[in-house]
Scaffold this active site. Structure first.
Site, mmCIF file in Angstrom:
data_model
loop_
_atom_site.group_PDB
_atom_site.id
_atom_site.type_symbol
_atom_site.label_atom_id
_atom_site.label_comp_id
_atom_site.label_asym_id
_atom_site.label_seq_id
_atom_site.Cartn_x
_atom_site.Cartn_y
_atom_site.Cartn_z
ATOM 1 N N SER A 11 0.847 -1.194 0.000
ATOM 2 C CA SER A 11 0.000 0.000 0.000
ATOM 3 C C SER A 11 0.877 1.237 0.000
ATOM 4 C CB SER A 11 -0.902 0.010 1.235
ATOM 5 O OG SER A 11 -1.510 1.281 1.335
ATOM 6 N N HIS A 36 -1.164 -1.092 -4.323
ATOM 7 C CA HIS A 36 -2.457 -0.713 -3.744
ATOM 8 C C HIS A 36 -2.477 0.801 -3.510
ATOM 9 C CE1 HIS A 36 -6.109 -1.698 -1.384
ATOM 10 N NE2 HIS A 36 -5.697 -0.792 -0.508
ATOM 11 N N ASP A 38 -4.718 3.830 -1.955
ATOM 12 C CA ASP A 38 -5.836 4.132 -1.065
ATOM 13 C C ASP A 38 -6.367 5.532 -1.349
ATOM 14 O OD1 ASP A 38 -6.130 1.829 0.708
ATOM 15 O OD2 ASP A 38 -4.055 2.274 1.272
ATOM 16 N N MET A 40 -8.939 8.277 -0.362
ATOM 17 C CA MET A 40 -9.803 8.688 0.764
ATOM 18 C C MET A 40 -10.288 10.113 0.504
ATOM 19 S SD MET A 40 -7.620 7.244 3.990
ATOM 20 C CE MET A 40 -6.670 5.718 3.900
ATOM 21 N N HIS A 69 -8.389 1.421 -4.261
ATOM 22 C CA HIS A 69 -9.366 1.146 -3.201
ATOM 23 C C HIS A 69 -10.073 2.460 -2.900
ATOM 24 C CE1 HIS A 69 -9.791 0.061 1.400
ATOM 25 N NE2 HIS A 69 -10.961 0.204 0.800
ATOM 26 N N MET A 71 -12.171 4.652 -0.948
ATOM 27 C CA MET A 71 -12.814 4.937 0.340
ATOM 28 C C MET A 71 -13.454 6.314 0.224
ATOM 29 S SD MET A 71 -9.879 3.398 2.826
ATOM 30 C CE MET A 71 -8.676 3.462 1.511
ATOM 31 N N MET A 140 -12.050 -5.890 4.752
ATOM 32 C CA MET A 140 -11.185 -5.059 5.592
ATOM 33 C C MET A 140 -10.886 -5.802 6.896
ATOM 34 S SD MET A 140 -10.590 -2.346 3.818
ATOM 35 C CE MET A 140 -9.588 -1.548 5.070
ATOM 36 N N ASP A 179 -7.022 -6.393 3.771
ATOM 37 C CA ASP A 179 -6.385 -5.072 3.868
ATOM 38 C C ASP A 179 -6.466 -4.563 5.301
ATOM 39 O OD1 ASP A 179 -5.416 -2.522 3.423
ATOM 40 O OD2 ASP A 179 -7.087 -1.872 2.160
HETATM 41 C C1 DX5 Z 1 -6.614 1.526 5.459
HETATM 42 C C2 DX5 Z 1 -6.143 1.282 4.054
HETATM 43 C C3 DX5 Z 1 -5.036 0.312 3.970
HETATM 44 C C4 DX5 Z 1 -3.761 0.747 4.653
HETATM 45 C C5 DX5 Z 1 -3.156 -0.486 5.242
HETATM 46 O O1 DX5 Z 1 -7.775 2.257 5.398
HETATM 47 O O2 DX5 Z 1 -7.201 0.794 3.255
HETATM 48 O O3 DX5 Z 1 -4.762 -0.063 2.633
HETATM 49 O O4 DX5 Z 1 -2.841 1.354 3.803
HETATM 50 O O5 DX5 Z 1 -2.093 -0.111 6.033
HETATM 51 P P1 DX5 Z 1 -1.423 -1.149 7.040
HETATM 52 O O6 DX5 Z 1 -0.953 -2.308 6.233
HETATM 53 O O7 DX5 Z 1 -0.299 -0.340 7.641
HETATM 54 O O8 DX5 Z 1 -2.464 -1.541 8.046
HETATM 55 ZN ZN ZN Z 2 -6.672 -0.047 1.237
#
Ligand code: DX5
Ligand code: ZN
Length: 219
Positions: A11, A36, A38, A40, A69, A71, A140, A179
């Protein structure tokens, strides 16, 4: 256990934002399978992270599949933009996607793999009706929004139930992604539970990336 190949997806949330290209090269050299990303929006989750422009720039420096991903509260507003930017995989949260069937098929029509994401407290049944329309289901194992959180152990039972349900319903081809809180010391457990795509941020970037990835993949 899963019959799918194990894929390691670092990620980029945990990468060095001022040295992204260097960290992407490290992941490539370490044999990572997928990157990956993320996304947000400051609404579905409090932080704000990356937009399509970031994905577009990533696309110019790597051929690794980019796993976006989402969010975000309105994923339907975003899928076209991220597909156009070069995403290969796009996943949307079931909690905020009212017309999952339509959204998943739109993602596929844009040439991407489509995924449904469930938060840790969302009933697995939310994914059942849509599973046949998805290429993967992302369960998740932390509440979304932040890297570096502790793995929630109820993931394991949920993943086992989902894998069994998929296999019993003619959907063995649907992959399960995990994840949140994945480290070298719990990778084996999540693979045993049926996950085959392992996202890891702090678990990969918090140490020697090559060793960490090799150890996660070792089974
Ligand atoms: C959390 C993200 C993850 C995050 C995971 O909301 O969706 O992808 O980057 O990070 P770690 O592996 O540090 O928990
Ligand atoms: Zn993620």
């Amino acid at each position: 256990m899963t019959s799918h190949p194990i894929l390691i997806a670092p990620s980029l949330l945990a990468a060095d934002l001022l040295n992204i290209e260097r960290d992407v090269r490290v992941c490539e050299g370490a044999g990572a399978d997928v990157l990956h990303v993320d996304v947000m929006d400051g609404h579905f989750v409090p932080p704000i992270t990356f937009g399509p422009a970031f994905v577009e720039r990533l696309r110019t420096i790597t051929t690794m599949p980019l796993d976006v991903h989402l969010m975000v509260s309105n994923p339907d507003h975003q899928v076209e933009q991220f597909a156009a930017a070069g995403a290969h995989w796009i996943s949307v949260h079931a909690e905020v996607t009212p017309h999952l069937h339509r959204t998943l098929h739109r993602i596929k029509a844009l040439g991407c793999k489509s995924g449904v994401v469930l938060n840790p407290a969302t009933p697995l049944e939310y994914a059942f009706e849509a599973a046949g329309d998805a290429d993967f289901i992302l369960l998740m194992s932390v509440n979304p929004g932040y890297g570096g959180q502790a793995f929630i152990p109820s993931f394991l039972g949920r993943c086992e139930r989902l894998r069994s349900w998929l296999d019993a319903n003619g959907l063995s081809h649907v992959q399960i992604e995990v994840d949140g809180g994945i480290k070298t010391d719990n990778a084996r457990q999540v693979i045993d539970a049926g996950a085959n795509v392992l996202v890891s941020g702090s678990g990969v970037f918090g140490g020697p990336v090559g060793d960490r990835i090799a150890e996660m993949r070792r089974y």
